[in-house]
Design an enzyme around this catalytic site. Sequence first.
Site, PDB file in Angstrom:
ATOM      1  NE  ARG A 156       7.320   0.896   1.670  1.00 14.07           N
ATOM      2  CZ  ARG A 156       7.738  -0.283   2.130  1.00 14.07           C
ATOM      3  NH1 ARG A 156       9.014  -0.487   2.290  1.00 14.07           N
ATOM      4  NH2 ARG A 156       6.887  -1.233   2.417  1.00 14.07           N
ATOM      5  CD  GLU A 181       1.335 -15.624   4.185  1.00 10.22           C
ATOM      6  OE1 GLU A 181       2.081 -14.672   3.904  1.00 10.22           O
ATOM      7  OE2 GLU A 181       1.212 -16.641   3.485  1.00 10.22           O
TER       8      GLU A 181
HETATM    9  P1  AMP Z   1      -0.966  -4.929   4.952  1.00  8.15           P
HETATM   10  O1  AMP Z   1      -0.977  -4.768   6.459  1.00  8.15           O
HETATM   11  O2  AMP Z   1      -1.058  -6.358   4.517  1.00  8.15           O
HETATM   12  O3  AMP Z   1      -2.013  -4.045   4.292  1.00  8.15           O
HETATM   13  O4  AMP Z   1       0.464  -4.468   4.450  1.00  8.15           O
HETATM   14  C1  AMP Z   1       0.745  -3.130   4.331  1.00  8.15           C
HETATM   15  C2  AMP Z   1       2.157  -2.788   4.703  1.00  8.15           C
HETATM   16  O5  AMP Z   1       3.094  -3.707   4.144  1.00  8.15           O
HETATM   17  C3  AMP Z   1       2.505  -1.418   4.161  1.00  8.15           C
HETATM   18  O6  AMP Z   1       3.234  -0.699   5.137  1.00  8.15           O
HETATM   19  C4  AMP Z   1       3.315  -1.691   2.908  1.00  8.15           C
HETATM   20  O7  AMP Z   1       4.361  -0.778   2.810  1.00  8.15           O
HETATM   21  C5  AMP Z   1       3.828  -3.123   3.064  1.00  8.15           C
HETATM   22  N1  AMP Z   1       3.568  -3.954   1.876  1.00  8.15           N
HETATM   23  C6  AMP Z   1       2.703  -5.005   1.801  1.00  8.15           C
HETATM   24  N2  AMP Z   1       2.731  -5.584   0.585  1.00  8.15           N
HETATM   25  C7  AMP Z   1       3.614  -4.870  -0.156  1.00  8.15           C
HETATM   26  C8  AMP Z   1       4.065  -4.948  -1.516  1.00  8.15           C
HETATM   27  N3  AMP Z   1       3.629  -5.861  -2.380  1.00  8.15           N
HETATM   28  N4  AMP Z   1       4.969  -4.030  -1.936  1.00  8.15           N
HETATM   29  C9  AMP Z   1       5.420  -3.071  -1.086  1.00  8.15           C
HETATM   30  N5  AMP Z   1       5.046  -2.955   0.191  1.00  8.15           N
HETATM   31  C10 AMP Z   1       4.150  -3.841   0.674  1.00  8.15           C
END
Ligand code: AMP
Length: 182
Positions: free
Chosen positions: A66, A103
């Site tokens: 995205r 996770e």
């Molecule tokens: P993180 O590595 O945990 O910061 O996760 C970020 C990535 O996961 C990004 O590319 C987001 O698009 C996706 N992502 C994580 N949680 C969500 C959520 N609640 N809603 C939409 N996209 C998420």
Amino acid sequence: MVLSTTERQIIEDSIRDIKDFPKPGIVFKDITTILNNAEAYGVLMNHLCERYKSYNLDYIAGIDARGFIFGAALAQMLKIGFVPIRKKGKLPFTTISEKYALEYGIDEVEVHIDAFSAIPNAKVLMIDDLIATGGTANAAANLISQAGATCVESCFIMGLTFLDGIKKLEEKAPVYTLIEVD
Ligand code: AMP
């Protein structure tokens, strides 16, 4: 340059919450409803353009997938290049890669080794739709510096403030989030 209350409301109202996707307990922030709302998408992109036009950026780096949508549009508005940071196995040329913890298990992102090499010590804005734990963004920021560029700021449409992803990433470079979700 910060977002006005009206602009924030328009963008916030255009994001759809999907409960229990992709698994129970997760509230997925769906940005497809920004993209198909020309007013909201326009407000968002114009704000990003106004904010970043004075940063003298050399590239926008967008995170799979995205981050490509917002990043590529912004790069065109700012008349600079766009660099995709992709999930492992998608980029065809020689890559640098970085693993990060999920996770359960690990994931990996990659960038082309020569992505920023046309401009020495290029100034890069990293962008994605959302930061949660910050694992993806941290790995992507490491790739930018390993590829010889400098991440001058990281930008996210949304930041989940109940996780400490933003704090961790701020140790590397400033983080700008348009909407904070708590
Ligand atoms: P993180 O590595 O945990 O910061 O996760 C970020 C990535 O996961 C990004 O590319 C987001 O698009 C996706 N992502 C994580 N949680 C969500 C959520 N609640 N809603 C939409 N996209 C998420």
